[in-house]
Design an enzyme around this catalytic site. Structure first.
Site, mmCIF file in Angstrom:
data_model
loop_
_atom_site.group_PDB
_atom_site.id
_atom_site.type_symbol
_atom_site.label_atom_id
_atom_site.label_comp_id
_atom_site.label_asym_id
_atom_site.label_seq_id
_atom_site.Cartn_x
_atom_site.Cartn_y
_atom_site.Cartn_z
ATOM 1 N N LYS A 97 46.394 46.595 25.065
ATOM 2 C CA LYS A 97 47.484 46.475 26.206
ATOM 3 C C LYS A 97 47.105 46.077 27.546
ATOM 4 O O LYS A 97 47.959 46.057 28.513
ATOM 5 C CB LYS A 97 48.171 47.776 26.459
ATOM 6 C CG LYS A 97 47.254 49.059 26.852
ATOM 7 C CD LYS A 97 48.192 50.353 27.384
ATOM 8 C CE LYS A 97 47.092 51.229 27.816
ATOM 9 N NZ LYS A 97 47.937 52.273 28.553
ATOM 10 N N SER B 173 57.775 45.086 25.846
ATOM 11 C CA SER B 173 57.579 45.118 27.068
ATOM 12 C C SER B 173 58.404 44.373 28.198
ATOM 13 O O SER B 173 58.894 43.235 27.549
ATOM 14 C CB SER B 173 56.117 44.876 27.407
ATOM 15 O OG SER B 173 56.058 44.698 28.654
ATOM 16 N N TYR C 123 48.314 38.692 26.086
ATOM 17 C CA TYR C 123 49.090 40.125 25.524
ATOM 18 C C TYR C 123 50.514 39.962 25.734
ATOM 19 O O TYR C 123 51.118 40.654 24.661
ATOM 20 C CB TYR C 123 48.632 41.144 26.765
ATOM 21 C CG TYR C 123 49.717 42.270 26.699
ATOM 22 C CD1 TYR C 123 49.294 43.365 25.791
ATOM 23 C CD2 TYR C 123 50.570 42.614 27.594
ATOM 24 C CE1 TYR C 123 50.211 44.345 25.426
ATOM 25 C CE2 TYR C 123 51.485 43.590 27.579
ATOM 26 C CZ TYR C 123 51.025 44.618 26.532
ATOM 27 O OH TYR C 123 52.155 45.642 26.378
ATOM 28 N N LYS D 177 53.674 40.157 22.385
ATOM 29 C CA LYS D 177 54.789 41.191 22.485
ATOM 30 C C LYS D 177 56.106 40.057 21.919
ATOM 31 O O LYS D 177 57.022 40.582 21.207
ATOM 32 C CB LYS D 177 55.217 41.862 23.780
ATOM 33 C CG LYS D 177 54.094 42.755 24.213
ATOM 34 C CD LYS D 177 54.313 44.004 23.246
ATOM 35 C CE LYS D 177 53.201 44.865 23.075
ATOM 36 N NZ LYS D 177 52.831 45.984 22.094
#
Ligand code: NAD
Ligand code: WQD
Length: 342
Positions: free
Chosen positions: A87, A128, A153, A157
């Site tokens: 993360k 997110s 990252y 998602k």
């Protein structure tokens, strides 16, 4: 057959808090974690809060064979909350392949194992607010366009959500809920479990508490020339326990077959934005400590302002964040004091 919920990454920050809420709501859970960003002692913390020692398997979800074996060994699994992922936004820029391999490989392995099931399977995905980038409209609704990801990252998602959407169309037994978290902070009030950032924290609140604990000399505030009332960026900081409770509510909705589509998306935030300076001032108030900080230049990739429109979660899930910023920051400070023995 009694049902059991798989909690991947269940010894991590949000996963451990959610495991506590699940147990307290009577769910039987199986925690899977490879301990790459957590510690086995978290199991003890969960037990101390709930009185229940959850079943735990140490396993790396990038190992497809082991994931298949896990599902073969655990026929009672009827749902999963998938927290396990890397993360760190900055690290993902330097190690994109590690991020794609873990965050997408692990997801695909789980979905391939789930595809062998012939009964309904509920799957909750940790997404997110990063998928929105700098939204043109505030507060941010679930309808806001997904902007090109700022980091590998963030891209994991976005792609993760796409994979789940596509699989929810092809696998008639799969039900999906993707939860877009805003900025989770704070810890369980028992301070038995909490956030354990490895190395120098990138996120604001752990950096504040570590600075107050004397680990860093000062906090750098990244820019005060943004178009906001005090010039610093605005975020929606949500207490991790409120966030954890939303997973239980979401899971119950899926189990009760109340979804209107087999792929649903919800924003999880408080609906309120706070600036960096407001967070610092609130921390100083609850801790009684004057924080040493400097204003420095902007951090690359930061959006100016992001806070959630939580109407959909409020109305459809019947969930609302109840803890305020003071409560969240106090719990973060209590946890820091505990782990630093202050
Ligand atoms: P965390 O690092 O504390 O927890 C993740 C857990 O997953 C860790 O315990 C780690 O050991 C485990 N893990 C990682 N890769 C694994 C693998 N291949 N196999 C098994 N276990 C593995 O992170 P967190 O803050 O609790 O975040 C949980 C989820 O929520 C992540 O998917 C993250 O991307 C997402 N998320 C977090 C935030 C945030 O600010 N914390 C915000 C939005 C979304
Ligand atoms: C908050 C504010 C910084 C540190 C990140 C991820 C996002 C999501 C949540 C996972 C910003 C400022 C920070 C510091 C500072 N995670 N700041 N000094 O950037 O909103 O979101 O965590 O999905 O994807 O990008 O959170 O806590 O890093 O920053 O001034 O030392 O604090 O500039 O305005 P962010 P953050």
């Amino acid at each position: 057959m009694p049902s059991k919920i798989l909690v991947t990454g269940g010894l991590g920050y949000i996963g451990s808090h959610t495991s506590v809420e699940l147990i307290q709501q009577g769910f039987e859970i199986l925690i899977v974690d490879d301990l790459s960003n957590s510690s086995i002692e978290v199991l003890e913390g969960i037990k101390n809060i709930t009185g229940v020692s959850p079943e735990f398997v140490q396993l790396d979800l990038r190992d497809k064979k082991k994931v298949n074996q896990l599902f073969a060994d655990q026929p009672a699994l009827s749902g999963a909350i998938h927290f396990a992922a890397f993360k760190a936004v900055g690290e993902s820029v330097n190690k994109p392949l590690d991020y794609y391999e873990n965050n997408l490989g692990s997801l695909i392995h789980l979905l391939q194992a789930i595809e062998k099931k012939t009964q309904t399977f509920c799957f909750i995905f940790s997404s997110s607010c990063t998928v929105y980038g700098q939204s043109d409209l505030l507060p941010i609704t679930e309808e806001a366009p997904i902007k090109k990801a700022e980091s590998p990252y963030g891209n994991t998602k976005q792609i993760g959500e796409d994979i789940l959407y596509d699989n929810s169309r092809s696998n008639e037994f799969l039900k999906v809920m993707t939860l877009r978290y805003f900025n989770p902070i704070g810890n369980h009030s028992s301070i038995e479990i909490g956030e354990l950032p490895i190395g120098k924290p990138q996120n604001l609140v752990p950096f504040i508490t570590q600075t107050a604990a004397g680990i860093h000399q000062k906090l750098n505030v990244f820019g005060n020339d943004y178009p906001t009332p005090d010039g610093t960026c605005i975020r929606d900081y949500i207490h991790v326990v409120d966030l954890a409770k939303a997973h239980v509510v979401g899971l119950k909705r899926m189990i009760a077959d109340e979804q209107t589509d087999r792929f649903e998306v919800f924003n999880l935030g408080t609906g309120k934005g706070n600036s960096v300076l407001e967070v610092i001032k609130t921390f100083e108030k609850v801790s009684g400590i004057a924080l040493n900080y400097d204003i420095v230049s902007r951090r690359q990739g930061d959006v100016v302002e992001a806070y959630a429109d939580t109407t959909k979660a409020n109305q459809i899930l019947g969930w609302k964040a109840i803890n305020d910023l003071e409560t969240a920051l106090k719990s973060a400070w209590d946890w820091e004091k505990k782990i630093r023995k202050i």
